[in-house]
Design a protein around this motif. Structure first.
Motif, PDB file in Angstrom:
ATOM      1  N   HIS A  86      46.777  37.318  35.654  1.00 19.12           N
ATOM      2  CA  HIS A  86      45.991  37.136  34.431  1.00 19.12           C
ATOM      3  C   HIS A  86      44.888  38.178  34.339  1.00 19.12           C
ATOM      4  O   HIS A  86      44.635  38.752  33.261  1.00 19.12           O
ATOM      5  N   ALA A  87      44.241  38.439  35.467  1.00 14.58           N
ATOM      6  CA  ALA A  87      43.159  39.430  35.475  1.00 14.58           C
ATOM      7  C   ALA A  87      43.688  40.816  35.123  1.00 14.58           C
ATOM      8  O   ALA A  87      43.012  41.611  34.461  1.00 14.58           O
ATOM      9  N   LEU A  88      44.919  41.117  35.530  1.00 14.98           N
ATOM     10  CA  LEU A  88      45.518  42.412  35.212  1.00 14.98           C
ATOM     11  C   LEU A  88      45.738  42.562  33.714  1.00 14.98           C
ATOM     12  O   LEU A  88      45.446  43.612  33.128  1.00 14.98           O
ATOM     13  N   SER A  89      46.283  41.530  33.085  1.00 20.26           N
ATOM     14  CA  SER A  89      46.554  41.601  31.649  1.00 20.26           C
ATOM     15  C   SER A  89      45.260  41.748  30.858  1.00 20.26           C
ATOM     16  O   SER A  89      45.188  42.527  29.902  1.00 20.26           O
ATOM     17  N   VAL A  90      44.226  41.018  31.260  1.00 11.65           N
ATOM     18  CA  VAL A  90      42.934  41.110  30.572  1.00 11.65           C
ATOM     19  C   VAL A  90      42.319  42.493  30.769  1.00 11.65           C
ATOM     20  O   VAL A  90      41.775  43.099  29.829  1.00 11.65           O
ATOM     21  N   SER A  91      42.434  43.028  31.991  1.00 15.26           N
ATOM     22  CA  SER A  91      41.865  44.338  32.293  1.00 15.26           C
ATOM     23  C   SER A  91      42.542  45.430  31.473  1.00 15.26           C
ATOM     24  O   SER A  91      41.879  46.317  30.917  1.00 15.26           O
ATOM     25  N   ALA A  92      43.872  45.381  31.376  1.00 13.59           N
ATOM     26  CA  ALA A  92      44.608  46.388  30.607  1.00 13.59           C
ATOM     27  C   ALA A  92      44.306  46.269  29.119  1.00 13.59           C
ATOM     28  O   ALA A  92      44.163  47.268  28.411  1.00 13.59           O
ATOM     29  N   PHE A  93      44.172  45.029  28.637  1.00 13.98           N
ATOM     30  CA  PHE A  93      43.944  44.781  27.212  1.00 13.98           C
ATOM     31  C   PHE A  93      42.570  45.271  26.771  1.00 13.98           C
ATOM     32  O   PHE A  93      42.400  45.770  25.653  1.00 13.98           O
ATOM     33  N   ASN A  94      41.579  45.152  27.645  1.00 12.06           N
ATOM     34  CA  ASN A  94      40.199  45.493  27.291  1.00 12.06           C
ATOM     35  C   ASN A  94      39.776  46.883  27.740  1.00 12.06           C
ATOM     36  O   ASN A  94      38.627  47.283  27.518  1.00 12.06           O
ATOM     37  N   ASN A  95      40.677  47.623  28.365  1.00  6.32           N
ATOM     38  CA  ASN A  95      40.351  48.965  28.848  1.00  6.32           C
ATOM     39  C   ASN A  95      40.581  49.984  27.721  1.00  6.32           C
ATOM     40  O   ASN A  95      41.717  50.243  27.325  1.00  6.32           O
ATOM     41  N   PHE A 130      47.300  50.258  26.652  1.00  7.27           N
ATOM     42  CA  PHE A 130      47.444  48.852  26.288  1.00  7.27           C
ATOM     43  C   PHE A 130      46.187  48.292  25.612  1.00  7.27           C
ATOM     44  O   PHE A 130      46.088  47.092  25.392  1.00  7.27           O
ATOM     45  N   TRP A 131      45.212  49.162  25.292  1.00  3.39           N
ATOM     46  CA  TRP A 131      43.967  48.669  24.715  1.00  3.39           C
ATOM     47  C   TRP A 131      44.245  47.929  23.404  1.00  3.39           C
ATOM     48  O   TRP A 131      44.788  48.472  22.458  1.00  3.39           O
ATOM     49  N   HIS A 132      43.903  46.622  23.403  1.00  2.00           N
ATOM     50  CA  HIS A 132      44.120  45.753  22.242  1.00  2.00           C
ATOM     51  C   HIS A 132      45.559  45.847  21.731  1.00  2.00           C
ATOM     52  O   HIS A 132      45.809  45.780  20.527  1.00  2.00           O
ATOM     53  N   SER A 133      46.485  46.002  22.654  1.00  2.00           N
ATOM     54  CA  SER A 133      47.897  46.159  22.283  1.00  2.00           C
ATOM     55  C   SER A 133      48.524  44.828  21.872  1.00  2.00           C
ATOM     56  O   SER A 133      48.279  43.792  22.498  1.00  2.00           O
ATOM     57  N   SER A 134      49.364  44.874  20.843  1.00  2.00           N
ATOM     58  CA  SER A 134      50.074  43.667  20.408  1.00  2.00           C
ATOM     59  C   SER A 134      51.115  43.236  21.434  1.00  2.00           C
ATOM     60  O   SER A 134      51.547  42.087  21.431  1.00  2.00           O
ATOM     61  N   LEU A 135      51.512  44.139  22.328  1.00  2.00           N
ATOM     62  CA  LEU A 135      52.466  43.765  23.375  1.00  2.00           C
ATOM     63  C   LEU A 135      51.859  42.712  24.299  1.00  2.00           C
ATOM     64  O   LEU A 135      52.552  41.787  24.745  1.00  2.00           O
TER      65      LEU A 135
END
Length: 416
Positions: free
Chosen positions: A322-331, A336-341
């Motif tokens: 979970h921490a990985l997905s949040v980190s990639a989404f907010n980086n 993956f920044w704010h990516s719809s994937l």
């Protein structure tokens, strides 16, 4: 971009020639005109089946089963293609049969002729014996995949388990609901590229060199942010074309942490739960993303376990996925920044690659020695491993480059 491998299902090519077409009577000289019965001349109407060089008088779209050989035919400059040569061979045997029947046992001759004709009629299958075809490898051996992971990937108990179960389960499923989508995270040298290579080799014999495995490197293929709209269009076209040609296509995106934000969202429809889009199904495709994003979080978890005296094998996927997905989404520096994937939960697994320790480097060095045909020398193994740099600076627990440079350092001891 033109060097990328791609195929389009809608590409129109001539069909294979019919057996015996080449035996048609030759036209008489005279610029396409034949003598008329009353002494005059008239234009000879070409048969419909020779119109535009297309047997049958019509263009035919290549089917997926014969796409590798569709369009291989005889022309004036190139001579006979493989299909035409087989047809001539079959025709020659048929014509020569009456002459050979006295010298050859009838049954043997019949079997020989049947074999040639059968080989010709099943030419696409015959072609696949000598060239790669999408349908060559229908299944994946779980045991073979596990053996490769155990013998080539070190210090990554989480990645081994996730990759083994995810890939073998997906390939064995005849009707998956969506494409398999894996996002591999960790520092350089921890094995992300190596795992993608192992996956490709276990699905296709050609591995990364297969016509059905496609590698995209962000800094090479998508260098200019000003061209992002063009990149999106091209990316969609290339994926659509390749999946049309082979449903089990593999797409690997390296350096996701250097990809322009928003670009990867162009392929979002292909990763979603659709039976097909415009007649093309993407449900059997495999998408693999490689990234350094989230490596800091992975290191923090691994270091906490080490400091508390726990074994790294005690780390669970739930401790960091979970921490990985949040980190990639907010980086903001990640593709993956704010990516719809991520927002639409289209990535099946976020796979952490732990930083490697001293003992893992020694494993890499031993395997490299063996692959070069050298006898394993433990003294050299230790000396090469000790030359590597480690972090944190005070504790020196993890290699800061993983196994990436141990191979070049080994050259120093075998330079003669």
């Amino acid at each position: 971009m033109n060097e990328w491998k791609y195929r389009y299902l809608g590409e129109t090519r001539p069909a294979l020639p019919y057996p015996g077409d080449e035996a048609a009577p030759a036209r008489k000289a005279g610029k396409g005109r034949a003598p008329h019965k009353d002494g005059g001349r008239r234009r000879r109407r070409r048969s419909a089946r020779y119109k535009d060089g297309d047997p049958g008088g019509r263009d035919r779209k290549c089917s997926l089963a014969v796409a590798p050989v569709c369009g291989r035919r005889e022309n004036a400059r190139d001579g006979a293609g493989p299909g035409m040569k087989l047809g001539r061979a079959a025709l020659a045997l048929v014509l020569l049969a009456p002459l050979a029947v006295r010298a050859v046992e009838p049954i043997s001759l019949g079997l020989a002729l049947a074999g040639v004709l059968t080989g010709y009629m099943s030419y696409p299958r015959l072609y696949c014996l000598f060239a790669e075809c999408c349908s060559q490898k229908q299944s994946l051996s779980r045991d073979a995949l596990q053996k490769d992971l155990d013998s080539k990937l070190f210090g990554q108990h989480l990645a081994k388990k996730v990759i083994l179960n995810a890939v073998s389960g997906f390939i064995s499923n005849p009707k998956p609901k969506k494409p398999l989508t894996l996002s591999l995270h960790g520092w350089t040298g921890t094995g992300k590229n190596f795992v993608s290579k192992i996956i490709a080799e276990n699905i296709y014999e050609g591995g990364l060199n297969s016509d059905y495995v496609h590698l995209f490197v962000a800094t090479l293929h998508f260098p200019h942010i000003s061209n992002i709209t063009l990149y999106k269009d091209q990316l969609q076209s290339w994926i659509r074309g390749n999946v049309s040609a082979c449903a089990r296509s593999i797409f690997i995106f390296d350096e996701m942490d250097k990809m322009h934000a928003g670009l990867i969202d162009a392929i979002k429809p292909y990763l979603d739960y659709y039976d097909n889009l415009d007649g093309v199904s993407y449900q059997k495709a495999v998408f693999i993303f490689l990234s350094n994003a989230g490596a800091e979080r992975i290191t923090d978890v691994a270091l906490d376990f080490w400091r508390s005296g726990k074994q790294r094998e005690e780390i669970k996927l739930r401790d960091m996925e979970h921490a990985l997905s949040v980190s990639a989404f907010n980086n903001k520096n990640s593709g993956f920044w704010h990516s719809s994937l991520i927002d639409r939960n289209l990535i099946d697994y976020f796979v952490p690659f732990l930083p490697l320790e001293y003992k893992h480097l020694k494993m890499c060095i031993r395997v490299e020695m063996q692959s070069r045909g050298y006898k394993v020398d433990e003294d050299i193994v230790s000396r090469v491993a000790e030359e590597m740099t480690f972090f944190p600076k005070e504790e020196r627990v993890f290699s800061d480059k993983g196994c990436k440079t141990v191979f070049t350092k080994l050259d120093y001891y075998y330079d003669d």
